[in-house]
Design a protein around this motif. Structure first.
Motif, short mmCIF file in Angstrom:
data_model
loop_
_atom_site.label_atom_id
_atom_site.label_comp_id
_atom_site.label_asym_id
_atom_site.label_seq_id
_atom_site.Cartn_x
_atom_site.Cartn_y
_atom_site.Cartn_z
N SER A 117 0.86 -1.19 0.00
CA SER A 117 0.00 0.00 0.00
C SER A 117 0.89 1.24 0.00
N LYS A 118 0.76 2.06 -1.04
CA LYS A 118 1.56 3.27 -1.15
C LYS A 118 0.73 4.48 -0.71
N TYR B 114 -11.29 14.71 -13.88
CA TYR B 114 -11.95 13.42 -14.10
C TYR B 114 -10.93 12.32 -14.37
N GLU B 115 -9.89 12.65 -15.11
CA GLU B 115 -8.84 11.66 -15.37
C GLU B 115 -8.14 11.26 -14.08
N LEU B 116 -7.96 12.22 -13.18
CA LEU B 116 -7.36 11.92 -11.88
C LEU B 116 -8.27 11.01 -11.07
N SER B 117 -9.58 11.28 -11.08
CA SER B 117 -10.53 10.44 -10.34
C SER B 117 -10.52 9.01 -10.88
N ALA B 118 -10.42 8.87 -12.20
CA ALA B 118 -10.35 7.54 -12.81
C ALA B 118 -9.05 6.85 -12.41
N ALA B 119 -7.95 7.60 -12.35
CA ALA B 119 -6.66 7.01 -11.97
C ALA B 119 -6.68 6.51 -10.53
N LYS B 120 -7.35 7.24 -9.64
CA LYS B 120 -7.46 6.80 -8.24
C LYS B 120 -8.20 5.46 -8.16
N LEU B 121 -9.28 5.34 -8.91
CA LEU B 121 -10.04 4.09 -8.90
C LEU B 121 -9.24 2.95 -9.52
N THR C 131 -6.12 2.58 -9.32
CA THR C 131 -5.18 2.14 -8.28
C THR C 131 -5.86 1.18 -7.31
N LYS C 132 -7.09 1.49 -6.94
CA LYS C 132 -7.84 0.58 -6.06
C LYS C 132 -8.09 -0.77 -6.73
N ILE C 133 -8.39 -0.73 -8.03
CA ILE C 133 -8.60 -1.98 -8.77
C ILE C 133 -7.33 -2.81 -8.79
N ALA C 134 -6.19 -2.16 -9.02
CA ALA C 134 -4.92 -2.88 -9.06
C ALA C 134 -4.60 -3.49 -7.69
N ARG C 135 -4.96 -2.80 -6.62
CA ARG C 135 -4.70 -3.32 -5.27
C ARG C 135 -5.61 -4.51 -4.96
N SER C 136 -6.84 -4.46 -5.46
CA SER C 136 -7.78 -5.54 -5.17
C SER C 136 -7.38 -6.85 -5.87
N ASN C 137 -6.47 -6.77 -6.85
CA ASN C 137 -6.02 -8.00 -7.50
C ASN C 137 -5.22 -8.90 -6.56
N PHE C 138 -4.75 -8.35 -5.44
CA PHE C 138 -4.03 -9.17 -4.46
C PHE C 138 -4.98 -10.06 -3.66
N TYR C 139 -6.24 -9.70 -3.62
CA TYR C 139 -7.21 -10.43 -2.81
C TYR C 139 -7.87 -11.54 -3.61
N PRO C 140 -8.37 -12.56 -2.93
CA PRO C 140 -9.00 -13.67 -3.65
C PRO C 140 -10.33 -13.26 -4.27
N SER C 141 -10.68 -13.92 -5.36
CA SER C 141 -11.97 -13.68 -6.00
C SER C 141 -12.89 -14.87 -5.76
N GLU D 20 1.79 -4.25 -11.67
CA GLU D 20 0.58 -3.56 -12.12
C GLU D 20 0.13 -2.53 -11.09
N TYR D 21 0.24 -2.89 -9.81
CA TYR D 21 -0.14 -1.95 -8.76
C TYR D 21 0.80 -0.74 -8.75
N ASN D 22 2.10 -0.98 -8.88
CA ASN D 22 3.06 0.12 -8.92
C ASN D 22 2.82 1.02 -10.12
N THR D 23 2.49 0.41 -11.26
CA THR D 23 2.19 1.19 -12.46
C THR D 23 0.97 2.07 -12.24
N ALA D 24 -0.07 1.49 -11.60
CA ALA D 24 -1.29 2.26 -11.33
C ALA D 24 -1.01 3.44 -10.42
N THR D 25 -0.18 3.25 -9.38
CA THR D 25 0.14 4.36 -8.48
C THR D 25 0.96 5.43 -9.20
N ASN D 26 1.87 4.99 -10.08
CA ASN D 26 2.65 5.96 -10.85
C ASN D 26 1.76 6.78 -11.78
#
Length: 479
Positions: A27-28, A307-314, A316-326, A371-377
């Protein structure tokens, strides 16, 4: 009772393992964007009145210019390309929304299978009878029909965040279109006034040529009377030829500017209607800048970046959720039989299934981390882009405020210069006729007067373009 206890123990163990496994999810901490702006523009009082809220049809009074802008908004190819991009973004919302809803499919099929007698299935089929004196079919057919469903339970809001991100990207595309409209309106107005300025420059040169030809005729008469030399005649001849050459250059610029307007309006080359006679007296109403914070609302490029910033924040959340089980649920219900006539024999032909899977990354999570690091960048990039857009908007307004004031003062001085030189032309000719001035004084006075008249037209053009640029910088022109 023992079964229930064992199941409870199993669920507890799985929960503990899952908690331990995903406690180390990275988590960054990413800083928030800076939206602060100065309270006012340089040397401006705090006043919320803002010219950007005026619609462009009210800001521009020229009916020919309004007609050009209307045609451009309907026929400009680049704008129509952006409108298609908006539709693409709208479809993306529907795609993302469909991803977190259950997928239900209907199916029907038939298959044939011949099992070897020396296999388990083949040996069993050899011994079985469905009814008396009726052997198991060989080869075995299978007819089936039913409904199947699959659903990924959106525990971590990954799919819903994806849909929200698509909505922000859609809104961003709309603001991109609005920014395009602002630029298009500004570009057409700039080219239109540039065209009028060229018309005036052409008229000034033609008028100057008339004066120079009269002076040229006078010099020839003076030479015949032995009161002037061939040098004077040659100098005046060269000046006339020079200005005739300038005529063709301006005519070419007029053609190119007209064709630029035709291109922006989506039409083939044709004459652009305009009335350039009163160009030097055209003026816009006083432009009110409002306060800098209004730029966040009025400027489409700032809202687009937001709006592009708001999409980028989301994202990042999507990329972080990939660590959790589905959690996936699959179910199906239908009919199956080896002969079509048995399909209606329910419940014997009824088949159904229900399964649930929990799947999560365990080993080699480097790709997910990347992917998560890319999303935060990318989120940081969006923050910097948003802040840069705000800063650029403020500086554009400041520059045009200074530009409008300086051009106003420059125009006043050039008016005085033109008036003084216009008087000097008649005076120099009278003095030359009475042999009290040299021909070079007549020549230089006419040249300086021509340059001054052309410069005042250019200054007037720059004043009009500065007003348009200010209107655009404040966020006007798209509504």
């Amino acid at each position: 009772m023992n079964r229930i206890t064992n199941r409870i123990k199993t669920y507890v163990v799985l929960s503990v393992l899952t908690s331990l496994l995903y406690a180390c999810v990275p988590s960054k901490i990413i800083r928030e964007e800076n939206k602060t702006t100065p309270h006012t523009f340089h040397n401006k009082s705090i006043d919320s009145t803002n010219t950007a809220t005026i619609q462009w049809k009210e800001f521009f009074a020229d009916p020919n210019l309004i007609s050009l802008i209307d045609n451009a908004l309907a026929n400009n190819q680049e704008l129509n390309i952006i409108l298609q991009q908006i539709d693409i973004a709208k479809n993306e919302i529907k795609i993302r929304k469909g991803e977190y809803l259950p997928f239900v499919n209907a199916y029907a099929g038939v298959e044939t299978e011949k099992a070897s007698k020396y296999t388990r299935n083949g040996a069993v089929e050899e011994q079985l009878n469905i009814h008396e004196d009726e052997k198991f079919p060989d080869p075995l057919n299978n007819f089936s029909a039913g409904i199947s469903a699959s659903w990924e339970i959106d525990i971590w809001k990954k799919l819903r965040n994806g849909k929200k991100a698509a909505v922000f990207e859609y809104l961003s595309s709309i603001e991109g279109k609005n920014f395009m409209v602002t630029n298009l309106v500004s570009e057409i107005a700039n080219s239109y006034y540039e065209l009028m300025a060229l018309d005036n420059q052409l008229t000034i040169i033609e008028q100057s040529l008339q004066l120079q030809k009269e002076a040229q005729k006078m010099i020839r008469l003076q030479k015949e009377a032995a009161r002037a030399t061939q040098l004077a005649v040659s100098r005046f001849d060269a000046e006339v030829l020079k200005n005739k050459s300038s005529l063709y250059l301006i005519k070419q610029k007029i053609i190119e500017t007209e064709n630029k307007l035709n291109f922006l309006t989506g039409s083939y080359p044709k004459h652009i209607e305009r009335n350039s006679d009163n160009f030097i007296n055209i003026a816009f109403d006083t432009i009110y800048t409002g306060v800098p914070s209004q730029l966040l609302v009025n400027r489409p490029d700032i809202r687009k970046a937001e709006y592009e910033l708001s999409a980028a924040k989301l994202n990042t959340k999507i990329a972080r959720s990939n660590f959790y089980p589905s959690l996936d649920i699959k179910a199906g219900v239908g009919l199956s039989a080896f002969k079509p006539k048995y399909l209606t024999s329910a419940p014997e032909s009824l088949v159904y299934s229900l399964a649930g899977d929990i799947v999560g990354p365990l080993i080699n999570r480097n790709a997910i981390k990347a992917e998560y690091n890319t999303a935060t960048n990318k989120q940081l990039q969006a923050i910097f882009e948003y802040e840069k857009t705000i800063l650029n908007a403020y500086i554009e307004v400041e520059n045009e405020l200074s530009n409008i004031q300086n051009l106003k003062e420059s125009f006043k001085l050039k008016e005085q210069q033109v008036n003084a030189l216009s008087e000097s032309i008649d005076l120099s000719i009278r003095l030359f006729k009475s042999a009290r001035a040299e021909y070079t004084e007549v020549l230089l006075t006419q040249r300086e007067a021509l340059d001054a008249k052309i410069e005042i037209v250019e200054t007037k053009r720059d004043q009009l373009l500065a007003a348009i640029k200010m209107y655009q910088a404040l966020g006007g022109g798209w509504n």
